[in-house]
Design a protein around this motif. Sequence first.
Motif, PDB file in Angstrom:
ATOM      1  N   PRO A  51       6.480   7.984   0.754  1.00 28.49           N
ATOM      2  CA  PRO A  51       6.911   9.394   0.761  1.00 28.49           C
ATOM      3  C   PRO A  51       6.570  10.152  -0.515  1.00 28.49           C
ATOM      4  O   PRO A  51       6.332  11.366  -0.470  1.00 28.49           O
ATOM      5  CB  PRO A  51       8.425   9.312   0.998  1.00 28.49           C
ATOM      6  CG  PRO A  51       8.795   7.877   0.774  1.00 28.49           C
ATOM      7  CD  PRO A  51       7.593   7.080   1.099  1.00 28.49           C
ATOM      8  N   HIS A  52       6.527   9.453  -1.655  1.00 25.93           N
ATOM      9  CA  HIS A  52       6.103  10.127  -2.890  1.00 25.93           C
ATOM     10  C   HIS A  52       4.682  10.674  -2.764  1.00 25.93           C
ATOM     11  O   HIS A  52       4.338  11.672  -3.397  1.00 25.93           O
ATOM     12  CB  HIS A  52       6.149   9.167  -4.081  1.00 25.93           C
ATOM     13  CG  HIS A  52       7.525   8.802  -4.524  1.00 25.93           C
ATOM     14  ND1 HIS A  52       8.649   9.490  -4.166  1.00 25.93           N
ATOM     15  CD2 HIS A  52       7.955   7.794  -5.341  1.00 25.93           C
ATOM     16  CE1 HIS A  52       9.711   8.941  -4.723  1.00 25.93           C
ATOM     17  NE2 HIS A  52       9.322   7.907  -5.448  1.00 25.93           N
ATOM     18  N   ASP A  53       3.853   9.976  -1.976  1.00 23.74           N
ATOM     19  CA  ASP A  53       2.447  10.349  -1.835  1.00 23.74           C
ATOM     20  C   ASP A  53       2.172  11.148  -0.569  1.00 23.74           C
ATOM     21  O   ASP A  53       1.000  11.374  -0.227  1.00 23.74           O
ATOM     22  CB  ASP A  53       1.570   9.086  -1.856  1.00 23.74           C
ATOM     23  CG  ASP A  53       1.494   8.464  -3.229  1.00 23.74           C
ATOM     24  OD1 ASP A  53       0.731   8.975  -4.060  1.00 23.74           O
ATOM     25  OD2 ASP A  53       2.209   7.479  -3.483  1.00 23.74           O
ATOM     26  N   PHE A  56      14.439  11.376  -0.605  1.00 21.81           N
ATOM     27  CA  PHE A  56      15.027  12.655  -0.988  1.00 21.81           C
ATOM     28  C   PHE A  56      15.724  12.556  -2.342  1.00 21.81           C
ATOM     29  O   PHE A  56      16.440  13.459  -2.757  1.00 21.81           O
ATOM     30  CB  PHE A  56      16.024  13.132   0.069  1.00 21.81           C
ATOM     31  CG  PHE A  56      15.394  13.503   1.392  1.00 21.81           C
ATOM     32  CD1 PHE A  56      14.010  13.529   1.558  1.00 21.81           C
ATOM     33  CD2 PHE A  56      16.188  13.833   2.470  1.00 21.81           C
ATOM     34  CE1 PHE A  56      13.433  13.870   2.774  1.00 21.81           C
ATOM     35  CE2 PHE A  56      15.630  14.179   3.694  1.00 21.81           C
ATOM     36  CZ  PHE A  56      14.258  14.191   3.853  1.00 21.81           C
ATOM     37  N   ASP A  57      15.503  11.421  -3.040  1.00 23.66           N
ATOM     38  CA  ASP A  57      16.084  11.233  -4.362  1.00 23.66           C
ATOM     39  C   ASP A  57      15.254  11.964  -5.409  1.00 23.66           C
ATOM     40  O   ASP A  57      15.780  12.711  -6.227  1.00 23.66           O
ATOM     41  CB  ASP A  57      16.158   9.737  -4.687  1.00 23.66           C
ATOM     42  CG  ASP A  57      16.772   9.465  -6.053  1.00 23.66           C
ATOM     43  OD1 ASP A  57      17.764  10.151  -6.388  1.00 23.66           O
ATOM     44  OD2 ASP A  57      16.277   8.590  -6.779  1.00 23.66           O
ATOM     45  N   ARG A  58      13.947  11.782  -5.350  1.00 19.38           N
ATOM     46  CA  ARG A  58      13.070  12.401  -6.342  1.00 19.38           C
ATOM     47  C   ARG A  58      12.260  13.568  -5.787  1.00 19.38           C
ATOM     48  O   ARG A  58      11.791  14.407  -6.548  1.00 19.38           O
ATOM     49  CB  ARG A  58      12.127  11.338  -6.934  1.00 19.38           C
ATOM     50  CG  ARG A  58      12.894  10.245  -7.684  1.00 19.38           C
ATOM     51  CD  ARG A  58      11.963   9.328  -8.442  1.00 19.38           C
ATOM     52  NE  ARG A  58      12.702   8.350  -9.227  1.00 19.38           N
ATOM     53  CZ  ARG A  58      12.132   7.444 -10.014  1.00 19.38           C
ATOM     54  NH1 ARG A  58      10.805   7.397 -10.108  1.00 19.38           N
ATOM     55  NH2 ARG A  58      12.861   6.595 -10.699  1.00 19.38           N
ATOM     56  N   ASP A  59      12.067  13.588  -4.483  1.00 20.55           N
ATOM     57  CA  ASP A  59      11.351  14.709  -3.852  1.00 20.55           C
ATOM     58  C   ASP A  59       9.997  14.981  -4.507  1.00 20.55           C
ATOM     59  O   ASP A  59       9.649  16.122  -4.797  1.00 20.55           O
ATOM     60  CB  ASP A  59      12.218  15.975  -3.882  1.00 20.55           C
ATOM     61  CG  ASP A  59      13.354  15.940  -2.856  1.00 20.55           C
ATOM     62  OD1 ASP A  59      13.106  15.496  -1.722  1.00 20.55           O
ATOM     63  OD2 ASP A  59      14.471  16.345  -3.198  1.00 20.55           O
ATOM     64  N   PHE A  60       9.224  13.914  -4.729  1.00 25.80           N
ATOM     65  CA  PHE A  60       7.895  14.091  -5.305  1.00 25.80           C
ATOM     66  C   PHE A  60       6.942  14.771  -4.324  1.00 25.80           C
ATOM     67  O   PHE A  60       5.908  15.307  -4.734  1.00 25.80           O
ATOM     68  CB  PHE A  60       7.316  12.741  -5.752  1.00 25.80           C
ATOM     69  CG  PHE A  60       7.951  12.197  -7.001  1.00 25.80           C
ATOM     70  CD1 PHE A  60       8.624  13.026  -7.890  1.00 25.80           C
ATOM     71  CD2 PHE A  60       7.858  10.844  -7.316  1.00 25.80           C
ATOM     72  CE1 PHE A  60       9.189  12.529  -9.053  1.00 25.80           C
ATOM     73  CE2 PHE A  60       8.425  10.333  -8.478  1.00 25.80           C
ATOM     74  CZ  PHE A  60       9.100  11.177  -9.349  1.00 25.80           C
ATOM     75  N   SER A  61       7.261  14.716  -3.037  1.00 26.04           N
ATOM     76  CA  SER A  61       6.523  15.464  -2.019  1.00 26.04           C
ATOM     77  C   SER A  61       7.528  16.306  -1.240  1.00 26.04           C
ATOM     78  O   SER A  61       8.688  15.904  -1.078  1.00 26.04           O
ATOM     79  CB  SER A  61       5.799  14.511  -1.060  1.00 26.04           C
ATOM     80  OG  SER A  61       4.696  13.882  -1.686  1.00 26.04           O
ATOM     81  N   GLY A 110       0.839  -1.194   0.000  1.00 24.71           N
ATOM     82  CA  GLY A 110       0.000   0.000   0.000  1.00 24.71           C
ATOM     83  C   GLY A 110       0.871   1.239   0.000  1.00 24.71           C
ATOM     84  O   GLY A 110       1.759   1.373   0.840  1.00 24.71           O
ATOM     85  N   THR A 111       0.643   2.153  -0.943  1.00 24.05           N
ATOM     86  CA  THR A 111       1.496   3.344  -1.053  1.00 24.05           C
ATOM     87  C   THR A 111       0.726   4.648  -0.877  1.00 24.05           C
ATOM     88  O   THR A 111       1.312   5.727  -0.928  1.00 24.05           O
ATOM     89  CB  THR A 111       2.225   3.372  -2.415  1.00 24.05           C
ATOM     90  OG1 THR A 111       1.247   3.347  -3.463  1.00 24.05           O
ATOM     91  CG2 THR A 111       3.153   2.181  -2.549  1.00 24.05           C
TER      92      THR A 111
END
Length: 262
Positions: free
Chosen positions: A67-69, A100-105, A39-40
């Motif tokens: 963390p992306h969501d 902290f690689d993509r920082d989508f949030s 679940g993400t």
Amino acid sequence: MNTYIDIGINLTNKQFYNEQDEVINRALDNGVDYMILTGTSVRGSKESADIAQDYPDILFSTAGIHPHDAKSFNDQSIGELRNLLKQDHVVSVGECGLDFDRDFSPRPLQEKCYCAQLELAIQINKPLFLHERSAFKRFTEITEDYLSQLPEAVVHCFTGTLEEAKSYLDKGFYLGFTGAISDEKRFKHLEEVIRYVPLERMMIETDAPFMLPKNISARSQNRRNEPAFLPYVAQTVAQIKKISLTDVAEETTAVARKFFRI
């Protein structure tokens, strides 16, 4: 035939749309007797729980916010996750952590969302399914604040350094490994990690449809990953550790069953 538990599958991913039965049956045919759906997000966790409910004693699920969501995190999120986790087949809190690689949030929101899920795991006493990418220092700082109270935790899809692996093991955490361990170009360093980590602290996963193992035959290389390919991850562990495939299958399955209380 050896039997396995895949501790991480993204079965709600659009790449598996309308193919869930076939994907699950292929996994079963290849000895993957148990699968845990990741679940993400709140919505994704609900979908995973619903799917798992249709396959009792084969599929299980986690409930969490990746963390992306984290940008979707709100005042209702923890209550909704808690309700999902009341179900026996929803076995773990997560996927949660920091990326902290993509920082989508935004990072402050990632941290707030992660802390809330750590507190939830403590309250309900279900194990944690953790995610950390390019955030080891901050992830460790936050986790340390809760460490004495935390239930068991696994850092899934581990691709970090040997020193990071040692740090997690020292905290009592488990490590989950994917097909990345067979990628000698990007993840050659994982060989020394696999050699170091004892089998009793190790679990295996596909993270399907991602992380396709590199040791699959050439004719399969263009395919998405799926749980039927989990034995290739186990084969790589066996080769690196110079032990039998049966030993890897038996030990990682026993570890996962105990960890997730299956």
